[in-house]
Write a protein that holds these residues in place. Structure first.
Motif, mmCIF file in Angstrom:
data_model
loop_
_atom_site.group_PDB
_atom_site.id
_atom_site.type_symbol
_atom_site.label_atom_id
_atom_site.label_comp_id
_atom_site.label_asym_id
_atom_site.label_seq_id
_atom_site.Cartn_x
_atom_site.Cartn_y
_atom_site.Cartn_z
ATOM 1 N N ARG A 138 -11.958 13.656 11.997
ATOM 2 C CA ARG A 138 -11.801 13.996 10.791
ATOM 3 C C ARG A 138 -10.557 13.529 10.095
ATOM 4 N NH1 ARG A 138 -12.912 19.257 12.849
ATOM 5 N NH2 ARG A 138 -14.950 19.467 12.944
ATOM 6 N N LEU A 139 -9.454 13.394 10.903
ATOM 7 C CA LEU A 139 -8.131 12.717 10.344
ATOM 8 C C LEU A 139 -8.101 11.354 10.192
ATOM 9 C CD1 LEU A 139 -5.814 15.002 12.400
ATOM 10 C CD2 LEU A 139 -6.476 15.415 9.918
ATOM 11 N N GLY A 140 -9.301 10.852 10.665
ATOM 12 C CA GLY A 140 -9.337 9.101 10.635
ATOM 13 C C GLY A 140 -8.692 8.597 11.880
ATOM 14 N N LEU A 141 -8.228 9.128 12.894
ATOM 15 C CA LEU A 141 -7.704 8.449 14.046
ATOM 16 C C LEU A 141 -8.844 7.898 14.846
ATOM 17 C CD1 LEU A 141 -5.709 10.683 13.225
ATOM 18 C CD2 LEU A 141 -4.857 11.051 15.637
ATOM 19 N N THR A 142 -8.298 6.792 15.745
ATOM 20 C CA THR A 142 -9.427 6.235 16.625
ATOM 21 C C THR A 142 -8.895 6.088 17.963
ATOM 22 O OG1 THR A 142 -8.290 4.105 15.856
ATOM 23 C CG2 THR A 142 -10.401 4.720 14.633
ATOM 24 N N PRO A 143 -9.508 6.276 19.054
ATOM 25 C CA PRO A 143 -9.083 6.098 20.440
ATOM 26 C C PRO A 143 -8.746 4.798 20.653
ATOM 27 C CG PRO A 143 -11.553 6.276 20.265
ATOM 28 C CD PRO A 143 -11.301 6.445 18.742
#
Length: 214
Positions: A138-143
């Motif tokens: 939801r925060l726009g972080l990517t693994p």
């Protein structure tokens, strides 16, 4: 202090030790972040206070605006072994499912980009922690990849936020005028300071030249 629609975020203090221990005593919570004895919590909170004093950021207590209840922690923690700043969140199990983690973490992320000279932030999430994965998404972080933290038994996936410039563009496109205005003013102040520094340096150089000529 950071304020959102429903929450107040303030720096964690040593005085929060009892609430901190109680938060991590719940097996639903410490499954992924571990538990603390009273002394371990005191040591951790002491280091949190030290980081706030030295770096200007750290972990925050999360409190409900409606009644002042302590419901968890969130914040930006510097990892010396990575030379990176982690955005982390841990809330009471009883408060899960109400969007508090996303609300608090997003406020910290926006504050971090607006206040700190960090190009991006990371989050370290243990395998199986699907609730935190959903918050990160939801925060726009990517693994990015798996990292090993404190030994092979503590593997976690490193998530990374978008760079500062991309977060700024997203804020503009999403109509987050307050965040954009804060970023713009801060940028203009930086430019102004640099111009003043250059002018001051040129003035000193001219003064030295005149002094040598006379």
């Amino acid at each position: 202090m950071i304020e959102t629609e429903r929450l107040l975020l303030r720096p964690l203090r040593v005085e929060d030790v009892d609430a901190f221990v109680a938060l991590h005593a719940d097996e639903r919570v410490n499954r992924f972040v571990g538990a603390y004895s009273h002394q371990q919590a005191l040591d951790r909170l002491t280091s949190v206070e030290q980081q706030w004093a030295e770096r200007g950021h750290g972990l925050c207590a999360v409190e409900l605006k409606s009644n002042g209840e302590f419901i968890g922690r969130v914040g930006l923690n510097y990892w010396e072994i990575f030379h990176e700043v982690e955005l982390g969140w841990t809330l009471k199990a009883e408060t899960w499912g109400h969007g508090y983690a996303t609300e608090a973490a997003r406020a910290c992320l926006d504050w971090g980009f607006a206040t700190l000279d960090e190009p991006y932030f990371i989050s370290l999430i243990r395998p199986g922690n699907t609730a935190s994965v959903r918050v990160a998404e939801r925060l726009g972080l990517t693994p990015l990849r798996e990292d090993e933290l404190f030994g092979i038994q503590s593997r976690c996936t490193r998530w990374r936020s978008r760079p500062h410039c991309e977060a700024w563009m997203s804020a503009v496109l999403a109509g987050q005028r307050g965040f954009f205005a804060h970023w713009l003013v801060r940028g203009l102040l930086r430019v102004r300071r640099r111009v003043i520094m250059v002018m001051s340096a040129q003035f000193r150089w001219a003064s030295e030249c005149c002094g040598r000529r006379s």
